[in-house]
Design a protein around this motif. Structure first.
Motif, PDB file in Angstrom:
ATOM      1  N   MET A   1     -24.181  -4.316  -1.637  1.00 47.82           N
ATOM      2  CA  MET A   1     -24.134  -2.980  -1.027  1.00 47.82           C
ATOM      3  C   MET A   1     -22.700  -2.652  -0.672  1.00 47.82           C
ATOM      4  N   ILE A   2     -22.407  -1.402  -0.758  1.00 46.42           N
ATOM      5  CA  ILE A   2     -21.031  -0.957  -0.523  1.00 46.42           C
ATOM      6  C   ILE A   2     -21.008  -0.146   0.765  1.00 46.42           C
ATOM      7  N   GLY A   3     -20.449  -0.749   1.784  1.00 41.83           N
ATOM      8  CA  GLY A   3     -20.327  -0.052   3.047  1.00 41.83           C
ATOM      9  C   GLY A   3     -18.910   0.474   3.218  1.00 41.83           C
ATOM     10  N   PRO A   4     -18.651   1.047   4.377  1.00 41.43           N
ATOM     11  CA  PRO A   4     -17.294   1.551   4.626  1.00 41.43           C
ATOM     12  C   PRO A   4     -16.255   0.442   4.657  1.00 41.43           C
ATOM     13  N   THR A   5     -16.675  -0.753   5.112  1.00 37.44           N
ATOM     14  CA  THR A   5     -15.712  -1.850   5.166  1.00 37.44           C
ATOM     15  C   THR A   5     -15.213  -2.210   3.780  1.00 37.44           C
ATOM     16  N   GLU A   6     -16.174  -2.308   2.841  1.00 37.07           N
ATOM     17  CA  GLU A   6     -15.767  -2.665   1.474  1.00 37.07           C
ATOM     18  C   GLU A   6     -14.860  -1.590   0.892  1.00 37.07           C
ATOM     19  N   ILE A   7     -15.159  -0.335   1.212  1.00 41.90           N
ATOM     20  CA  ILE A   7     -14.326   0.748   0.667  1.00 41.90           C
ATOM     21  C   ILE A   7     -12.911   0.643   1.219  1.00 41.90           C
ATOM     22  N   TYR A   8     -12.797   0.364   2.518  1.00 41.44           N
ATOM     23  CA  TYR A   8     -11.461   0.226   3.099  1.00 41.44           C
ATOM     24  C   TYR A   8     -10.712  -0.933   2.465  1.00 41.44           C
ATOM     25  N   VAL A   9     -11.411  -2.062   2.319  1.00 41.11           N
ATOM     26  CA  VAL A   9     -10.743  -3.240   1.757  1.00 41.11           C
ATOM     27  C   VAL A   9     -10.312  -2.969   0.324  1.00 41.11           C
ATOM     28  N   ALA A  10     -11.228  -2.357  -0.457  1.00 38.25           N
ATOM     29  CA  ALA A  10     -10.888  -2.079  -1.851  1.00 38.25           C
ATOM     30  C   ALA A  10      -9.720  -1.106  -1.943  1.00 38.25           C
ATOM     31  N   ALA A  11      -9.746  -0.081  -1.100  1.00 36.43           N
ATOM     32  CA  ALA A  11      -8.663   0.899  -1.140  1.00 36.43           C
ATOM     33  C   ALA A  11      -7.333   0.251  -0.777  1.00 36.43           C
ATOM     34  N   SER A  12      -7.360  -0.624   0.235  1.00 41.48           N
ATOM     35  CA  SER A  12      -6.108  -1.247   0.640  1.00 41.48           C
ATOM     36  C   SER A  12      -5.589  -2.204  -0.423  1.00 41.48           C
ATOM     37  N   LEU A  13      -6.523  -2.926  -1.065  1.00 45.73           N
ATOM     38  CA  LEU A  13      -6.068  -3.829  -2.130  1.00 45.73           C
ATOM     39  C   LEU A  13      -5.488  -3.044  -3.292  1.00 45.73           C
ATOM     40  N   LEU A  14      -6.147  -1.922  -3.634  1.00 46.69           N
ATOM     41  CA  LEU A  14      -5.605  -1.082  -4.699  1.00 46.69           C
ATOM     42  C   LEU A  14      -4.228  -0.548  -4.309  1.00 46.69           C
ATOM     43  N   GLY A  15      -4.101  -0.144  -3.041  1.00 45.20           N
ATOM     44  CA  GLY A  15      -2.806   0.350  -2.587  1.00 45.20           C
ATOM     45  C   GLY A  15      -1.742  -0.722  -2.651  1.00 45.20           C
ATOM     46  N   ALA A  16      -2.120  -1.951  -2.276  1.00 45.21           N
ATOM     47  CA  ALA A  16      -1.159  -3.051  -2.351  1.00 45.21           C
ATOM     48  C   ALA A  16      -0.749  -3.308  -3.789  1.00 45.21           C
ATOM     49  N   LEU A  17      -1.726  -3.253  -4.693  1.00 44.26           N
ATOM     50  CA  LEU A  17      -1.411  -3.455  -6.113  1.00 44.26           C
ATOM     51  C   LEU A  17      -0.454  -2.372  -6.605  1.00 44.26           C
ATOM     52  N   GLY A  18      -0.749  -1.126  -6.223  1.00 40.91           N
ATOM     53  CA  GLY A  18       0.114  -0.038  -6.660  1.00 40.91           C
ATOM     54  C   GLY A  18       1.512  -0.164  -6.100  1.00 40.91           C
ATOM     55  N   MET A  19       1.606  -0.499  -4.804  1.00 42.21           N
ATOM     56  CA  MET A  19       2.939  -0.627  -4.202  1.00 42.21           C
ATOM     57  C   MET A  19       3.695  -1.789  -4.842  1.00 42.21           C
ATOM     58  N   TRP A  20       2.971  -2.868  -5.137  1.00 39.96           N
ATOM     59  CA  TRP A  20       3.637  -4.025  -5.743  1.00 39.96           C
ATOM     60  C   TRP A  20       4.182  -3.655  -7.113  1.00 39.96           C
ATOM     61  N   LEU A  21       3.386  -2.873  -7.869  1.00 42.39           N
ATOM     62  CA  LEU A  21       3.858  -2.494  -9.197  1.00 42.39           C
ATOM     63  C   LEU A  21       5.019  -1.512  -9.113  1.00 42.39           C
ATOM     64  N   MET A  22       5.001  -0.680  -8.067  1.00 41.58           N
ATOM     65  CA  MET A  22       6.042   0.346  -7.988  1.00 41.58           C
ATOM     66  C   MET A  22       7.348  -0.184  -7.414  1.00 41.58           C
ATOM     67  N   LEU A  23       7.265  -1.257  -6.621  1.00 41.51           N
ATOM     68  CA  LEU A  23       8.491  -1.762  -5.999  1.00 41.51           C
ATOM     69  C   LEU A  23       9.435  -2.295  -7.070  1.00 41.51           C
ATOM     70  N   PRO A  24      10.733  -2.198  -6.821  1.00 41.55           N
ATOM     71  CA  PRO A  24      11.668  -2.733  -7.817  1.00 41.55           C
ATOM     72  C   PRO A  24      11.506  -4.232  -7.966  1.00 41.55           C
ATOM     73  N   SER A  25      11.573  -4.694  -9.193  1.00 39.56           N
ATOM     74  CA  SER A  25      11.382  -6.110  -9.441  1.00 39.56           C
ATOM     75  C   SER A  25      12.358  -6.573 -10.503  1.00 39.56           C
ATOM     76  N   ALA A  26      12.577  -7.873 -10.508  1.00 35.67           N
ATOM     77  CA  ALA A  26      13.542  -8.419 -11.455  1.00 35.67           C
ATOM     78  C   ALA A  26      12.975  -8.442 -12.863  1.00 35.67           C
ATOM     79  N   GLY A  27      11.691  -8.662 -12.986  1.00 34.35           N
ATOM     80  CA  GLY A  27      11.104  -8.763 -14.304  1.00 34.35           C
ATOM     81  C   GLY A  27      10.912  -7.407 -14.951  1.00 34.35           C
TER      82      GLY A  27
END
Lengths: 249, 148
Positions: A1-27
């Protein structure tokens, strides 16, 4: 079941992934790949927020919130510091709009005047003075970008989950809010700036004096620090001036 | 009532997002000026939350606190930018990693995995035409030389 907690966690993980990809990196990482997950995360977080009841108020709030957060993300992820400063100015304008939307007119104007007008221009001055020519290598890499992105996402998750949990809990009655007529006599009064001034120079007079002292100390400190950075040269000049005196003695 | 609680909730979420993004930038960026901008952004997130709580409680305390935050941020910017200028004059770089000699004694040094701007060395050398052959002349080039 998908409650508000899961939505928050998923959104934050997606945001972290996006920020990680957008941040400048050596590779060789494509920074533009980070935009879709970050946008989806922002949309999920904003879609979870309750509506204000009026479609105009909703759209005004959403537009300003999106402008603020997107400009903030661009500030953090831009490779060129000048672009970062300009995006930060846009984020400040969005924040000022949000302040205005809350009825805090004086704060909104002060944010634009002090932050965007003075502090941001000082940042740009220092950038013009200190930024070396061309692309700096340290702007194209970052410290542990994955760890920091996850840290920021965890903070956002915890703050939004706990706060919204407190505010919407059925068992614990939420804190009482002021009614509309009380608000009209309080923070939403028409004589807003007059009330702000009365509060500032009435209840908080000593704090104003201390803030003035702090500003003076910061001024003197900044002048002393900048003068001290030219210290060794000045000392050498003094020594060269003093040596003939000693020889005459 | 419902609208006020929605407003407070929305502002707290946006403030949390601003704070989180500023935290990410402060932790991960290496340019000192961008780090400073990120710190200011965290202050903005806190200011949003304070103004929202002030409206919720119908009290000017939140806005007062934001005014003092702005004053302290101005002081911080003055001192911090003066320090950054001094550090830049000492090292010629805005990189924070230059100052990692100030770390704790038991911490390992950060090894920079810097991106190289030069393209990788290739083994495909450009092909040159065979020397000694007279190039074919077009009628235009017999009248004038397009190149020397």
């Amino acid at each position: 079941m998908i409650g508000p907690t899961e939505i928050y966690v998923a959104a934050s993980l997606l945001g972290a992934l996006g920020m990680w990809l957008m941040l400048p990196s050596a590779g060789a990482r494509n920074r533009w790949l980070g935009i879709p997950p970050a946008a989806v995360a922002l949309g999920m977080l904003l879609a979870r927020t309750p509506r204000l009841g009026d479609w105009l108020a909703d759209s005004v709030f959403l537009v300003m919130a999106v402008v603020t957060v997107v400009a903030a993300a661009a500030t953090v992820t831009c490779r060129k510091p000048v672009y970062s400063a300009l995006w930060f100015g846009l984020s400040l304008l969005g924040t000022a709009g949000l302040f205005m939307f809350q009825g805090a007119q004086f704060i909104a104007v002060a944010t634009v005047v002090v932050y965007a007008g003075a502090i941001l221009v000082t940042f740009l001055f220092v950038l013009m003075l200190a930024q070396p020519e061309g692309r700096a290598s340290y702007d194209r890499t970052s410290w542990e970008s994955l760890v920091s992105a996850v840290t920021g996402a965890v903070i956002v998750t915890v703050l939004s989950m706990t706060l919204t949990g407190v505010l919407t809990a059925e068992t614990d009655a939420p804190l009482p809010s002021a009614a509309a007529e009380e608000l009209g006599a309080g923070v939403l009064t028409k004589a807003h700036t007059a009330r702000i001034g009365a509060e500032l120079f009435g209840r908080h007079l000593i704090a104003v004096e201390v803030a003035g002292l702090l500003l003076l100390a910061a001024l003197v400190g900044a002048a002393a620090i900048v003068g001290q950075s030219r210290g060794p040269l000045a000392e050498e000049d003094d020594e060269t001036q003093e040596t003939p005196d000693q020889s005459t003695i | 009532m419902g609208q006020e609680i929605a407003l407070l909730n929305n502002y707290l979420v946006v403030g949390a997002m601003l704070f989180g993004i500023g935290l990410i930038g402060f932790l991960s960026r290496r340019n000192m000026i961008v780090m400073f901008l990120s710190a200011e952004m965290m202050l903005q997130g806190v200011s949003l939350s304070l103004v929202a709580w002030g409206r919720w409680h119908n009290d000017f305390g939140g806005q007062m606190l934001v005014i003092f935050i702005i004053a302290v941020a101005a002081c911080e910017a003055a001192i911090g930018l003066a320090l950054i200028m001094m550090l830049f004059q000492r090292s010629g770089s805005l990189d924070v990693a230059v100052w990692q000699t100030l770390r704790e004694a038991n911490q390992p040094p950060y090894v920079d995995s810097a991106e190289s701007d030069e393209p990788p060395p290739t083994t495909d050398w450009p092909k040159l035409p065979t020397a000694g052959n007279r190039p074919e002349l077009t009628p235009d080039e017999t009248d004038h030389r397009s190149h020397v």
